[in-house]
Structure formats: structure tokens, C-alpha cells
Design an enzyme around this catalytic site. Structure first.
Site, PDB file in Angstrom:
ATOM      1  N   ASP A  14      52.923  -4.193  16.510  1.00 12.99           N
ATOM      2  CA  ASP A  14      52.620  -4.710  17.855  1.00 12.99           C
ATOM      3  C   ASP A  14      53.448  -3.924  18.856  1.00 12.99           C
ATOM      4  O   ASP A  14      54.673  -3.836  18.747  1.00 12.99           O
ATOM      5  CB  ASP A  14      52.977  -6.208  17.922  1.00 12.99           C
ATOM      6  CG  ASP A  14      52.534  -6.844  19.235  1.00 12.99           C
ATOM      7  OD1 ASP A  14      51.737  -7.801  19.191  1.00 12.99           O
ATOM      8  OD2 ASP A  14      52.991  -6.388  20.313  1.00 12.99           O
ATOM      9  N   ASP A 108      46.837  -4.066  21.448  1.00 14.64           N
ATOM     10  CA  ASP A 108      48.115  -3.428  21.087  1.00 14.64           C
ATOM     11  C   ASP A 108      48.665  -3.826  19.724  1.00 14.64           C
ATOM     12  O   ASP A 108      49.834  -3.614  19.456  1.00 14.64           O
ATOM     13  CB  ASP A 108      49.165  -3.682  22.179  1.00 14.64           C
ATOM     14  CG  ASP A 108      49.877  -5.013  22.027  1.00 14.64           C
ATOM     15  OD1 ASP A 108      49.237  -5.976  21.571  1.00 14.64           O
ATOM     16  OD2 ASP A 108      51.079  -5.074  22.347  1.00 14.64           O
ATOM     17  N   GLU A 109      47.811  -4.400  18.855  1.00 14.52           N
ATOM     18  CA  GLU A 109      48.340  -4.746  17.530  1.00 14.52           C
ATOM     19  C   GLU A 109      47.309  -4.531  16.441  1.00 14.52           C
ATOM     20  O   GLU A 109      46.102  -4.579  16.688  1.00 14.52           O
ATOM     21  CB  GLU A 109      48.869  -6.184  17.502  1.00 14.52           C
ATOM     22  CG  GLU A 109      47.839  -7.201  17.861  1.00 14.52           C
ATOM     23  CD  GLU A 109      48.362  -8.634  17.823  1.00 14.52           C
ATOM     24  OE1 GLU A 109      49.155  -8.981  16.923  1.00 14.52           O
ATOM     25  OE2 GLU A 109      47.950  -9.410  18.696  1.00 14.52           O
TER      26      GLU A 109
END
Ligand code: TTP
Ligand code: MG
Length: 411
Positions: A14, A108-109
């Protein structure tokens, strides 16, 4: 079965303060400053903020007015979604070089399955360090990683030492590192369930395992109890699913007049199969599983699926199996069909080893024909070609294009 005893290595990554970090990268004058991404004013909310702004208590989803009060000296930026998506794709390309099994969760992960790539969790940790290094050198951004035997623990671990964290979470650490955390950290416990548990004195993860099972069941139900007790023990067997596999393609149409005539029904099956097959070829994918969804006039819904030995992108195969599902596994009785949908899942890249391996040479001619008609349609439009029998496809409710939607993959 040996596979059951093979411990998995799952990595969760993340990015740290993602939108804010991208802004700082683009504008070094922002380095070290409290930075808030979002729109100021009465109706605005904070998307995210730099770690410098977090020291003032600012966080995602906070009303902008509150953030302005907490951190009056912050720099504000409105956000550039296009840029963040582009960076997200670049990071994804880096991750793809480390494992064929990458499951993006949000912008974003992502999860990576490193089982068989890393020997054990320490091997996974070395790969995590290398991934972080690559992202730092190629994208000039920082992320936090968690490495664990499953998704739940990996995601938990990536959050433990943010920013720039790298935490290995073996199952032995569950009593010391998981049990003291608030119950809300368990996947599936939202504010409502959390509140209900807290009122019964179940505040920490460890309390879940100490509470009498009967009492838990009466409070939150049997399946939630089973789910939470498993997570509290650190058990989670959800697989990492790559985006390709998770994807499904489907088409369905609702008919103004229920279809009762076998010919009309067959034409509808063929039309949906054609649409789905064309989309598969367009995406250069082949499908393993075919789903048929039927809703009758009295709103009974049936979904039936069949998994092929050889993945396909041909309408001929999809319609053949759909006909079979309709004939053998759905009992329409005298009822007419109100909605008919066909979907496919278990998708593989058409050129991938697995898809190519299963290719049937006798289908090649049919495929070449299909590809030729795809090209003609692309050039001259949707209605330039079609099988004679499709000209009279029964009209849908809105007579527009068939609606794409996702069909349940469960039979
Ligand atoms: P997160 O990973 O939750 O947050 P983050 O990356 O900014 O910070 P952290 O270091 O704690 O991971 O979300 C990723 C991006 O998604 C975030 O940069 C902005 C966006 N986002 C919103 O727009 N609104 C929200 O409420 C949240 C939680 C995130
Ligand atoms: Mg993040």
C-alpha cells in the site's frame, strides 16, 4: 494432498499518502510541508494528506472545514486523478514483474501471491524490499509492505509500520500482535458490528476467541461468528486472484413480452453468445466458464454454469453449452422468459501458454471466420453483418444494446 500443507507467501503493498506523495514528487517545493489533497470550503472533503499534515489530526474523508481549522498552515491541492491512475499503472507494471498473480485492490494497493517464488516469509520479505526499492528508484515514491501466510495478515502487516514499513507477520505472532488490536481491525467488522461487540465487552480481537461461542452466535449470527473466529486465529484462505481471472464478461436483455417460442429463445441465446464472444476476441481473452441466467415472467431467476475443458472465444461453443444448460438444468415448465443473459468467467489471455495449449486445431477455421467478421463490423458498423437468423432477434424492452452486467459466478 501436499498442497494443503504448503504455507503460502502473500504480500500486500500500500503506497504511503499516495495522492499527496505524487504531488510532492511533481513539485519538490512541497517536500516536508503539510499538504492536503481536496477542495477547500464548506462542501469539500479531504482525499488524503501528507504525513506532516496528519500530525495535526487531518485524515482522509474529513470535512475540509475541519481540516482547515486543525491545520491552518497547510498547502492545498485539488488532485489530478489522471496522473494518479497513470502512476498506479506504472506501479502495477513493476509488481507484474515479481509475480504472475497480482490482485489490485484499489488505486494504491495490491496483493501478490509469492508462493513458490519465495521459499518462506523471509524470502517474501526480501522480495518486498526489492519491490520497494524498484518503486523508489523508478517512480520516486514510497510504499509499505506486509508479508504473511494469507491476505488478512498481509494487509494488516502493511499498515503496522507506515510510512515506509516492511513487516513480516508469521502466524506465531497472532497472539502478541493481532489479539491486542481493536475488533474493528477484523475484515468485515464495520462500525455497526463493532459497536454491537463493544457493548458486549468484546473490544479487542482476542476477546472474540474468549467470548462463549453460543453468545457470539446469538449476537451476530452463525456465519459472522465463524468468520470472525477464523480471522482472530489468523486463518484466511481467500486466494489471491489476478484481475484477469476476476474479470467476467456478460450480456443480458430483458424482453417486453416474455419469450415462449423455442425459436425466439434460441435466437436470443445466439445473440447474447455472439456479443460475449466478440467482446472476448476484442479483449484477446478466452473463457473457461459459461454462465446462463434466466428470469421467468414470475421473477424466478436461474443461474447455471458449465466449465469447459478448452477455453473459448467462439459463439458456437458458448451457444452450444448455453443450449445444453437451458435444456438439461433449467425447468421452465410453461413459463416464458423475461430476461436472458450469458456470461463468461475464468478468463485467460488468448496467447497465453495455457490458452494456446488447449487450443483445438479444428476450431481454427471458425475462429478465422469470426475474426474476419469482427473486422468487417469494425469497419462498416454493427449492422453490416449478422447471421441470417439474428435479423429477427426478438426485441428487448428498450430495444437498445444488450445491457452488460456481471452474472454471479456461482451455480
Ligand atoms: P489510502 O491508501 O487509504 O491512503 P493514502 O495512500 O493516502 O495514505 P496511507 O499512507 O495511509 O496509505 O488511499 C489511497 C488514495 O486513495 C489516497 O491517497 C487518496 C484516495 N482516497 C480518497 O480519495 N478518499 C478516501 O477517503 C481515502 C481513504 C482515500
Ligand atoms: Mg495508501
Amino acid at each position: 494432498m501436499q498442497a494443503r500443507f504448503l504455507s503460502r507467501v502473500v504480500l500486500h503493498l500500500d503506497m504511503d499518502a499516495f495522492y499527496a506523495a505524487v504531488e510532492v514528487r511533481e513539485d519538490p517545493s512541497l517536500i516536508g510541508k503539510p499538504l492536503i489533497i481536496g477542495h477547500r470550503g464548506r462542501r469539500g472533503v479531504v482525499s488524503t494528506c501528507s504525513y506532516e499534515a496528519r500530525k495535526f489530526g487531518v485524515h482522509s474523508a474529513m470535512p475540509s472545514v475541519t481540516a482547515e481549522r486543525l491545520c491552518p498552515g497547510a498547502v492545498w491541492r485539488p488532485g489530478q486523478m489522471g496522473l494518479y491512475s497513470e502512476v498506479s499503472r506504472a506501479i502495477r507494471r513493476i509488481l507484474d514483474t515479481f509475480s504472475p498473480l497480482v490482485e489490485p485492490l484499489s488505486i494504491d494497493e495490491a496483493f501478490l501471491d509469492l508462493t513458490g517464488i519465495a521459499k518462506d516469509l523471509d524470502g517474501g520479505s526480501a522480495i518486498a524490499a526489492e519491490i520497494k526499492r524498484r518503486i523508489r528508484s523508478d517512480e520516486r515514491l514510497v510504499g509499505s509492505a506486509g508479508v504473511a501466510p494469507n491476505k488478512f495478515l498481509a494487509k494488516l502487516a502493511s499498515d503496522l509500520e507506515k510510512p515506509d514499513g516492511l513487516v513480516v507477520f508469521p502466524i506465531e505472532d497472532v497472539p502478541t500482535r493481532l489479539w491486542p488490536l481493536p475488533v474493528e481491525r477484523l475484515w468485515g467488522v464495520g462500525p455497526k458490528t463493532g459497536e454491537r461487540l463493544r457493548q458486549r465487552g468484546i473490544v479487542k480481537v482476542g476477546d472474540i476467541l474468549r467470548a462463549p461461542v453460543d453468545r457470539l452466535i446469538s449476537e451476530i449470527g452463525e456465519s459472522m461468528t465463524r468468520h470472525l473466529r477464523a480471522l482472530a486465529r489468523g486463518d484466511d484462505d481467500r486466494p489471491v486472484v489476478s484481475s484477469r481471472e476476476a474479470k467476467s464478461i456478460s450480456e443480458e436483455r430483458t424482453y417486453g413480452d416474455d419469450l415462449t417460442n423455442p425459436d425466439d429463445i434460441d435466437r436470443a441465446l445466439l445473440a447474447r453468445s455472439e456479443g460475449v464472444a466478440r467482446e472476448l476476441r476484442h479483449e484477446k481473452l478466452r473463457a473457461r466458464t459459461i454462465h446462463l441466467k434466466i428470469r421467468t415472467g414470475d421473477f424466478t431467476t436461474w443461474t447455471r454454469s458449465f466449465t469447459l475443458d478448452d477455453p473459448t472465444d467462439l459463439a458456437e461453443v458458448i451457444v452450444r453449452e448455453s443450449r445444453r444448460l437451458l435444456r438439461d438444468r433449467i425447468d421452465l415448465g410453461r413459463k416464458g422468459i423475461r430476461l436472458l443473459g450469458i456470461g463468461v468467467s475464468g478468463l485467460l489471455a488468448a496467447g497465453s501458454g495455457q490458452a494456446a495449449l488447449f487450443a483445438d486445431p479444428s476450431e481454427e477455421r471458425t475462429r478465422r471466420l469470426a475474426e474476419a467478421s469482427d473486422a468487417v463490423r469494425k469497419k462498416f458498423g454493427e449492422r453490416s453483418l449478422g447471421r441470417a437468423r439474428l435479423v429477427a432477434e426478438p426485441k428487448g424492452e428498450d430495444d437498445g444494446p444488450a445491457e452488460a452486467s456481471s452474472l454471479p459466478a456461482i451455480d
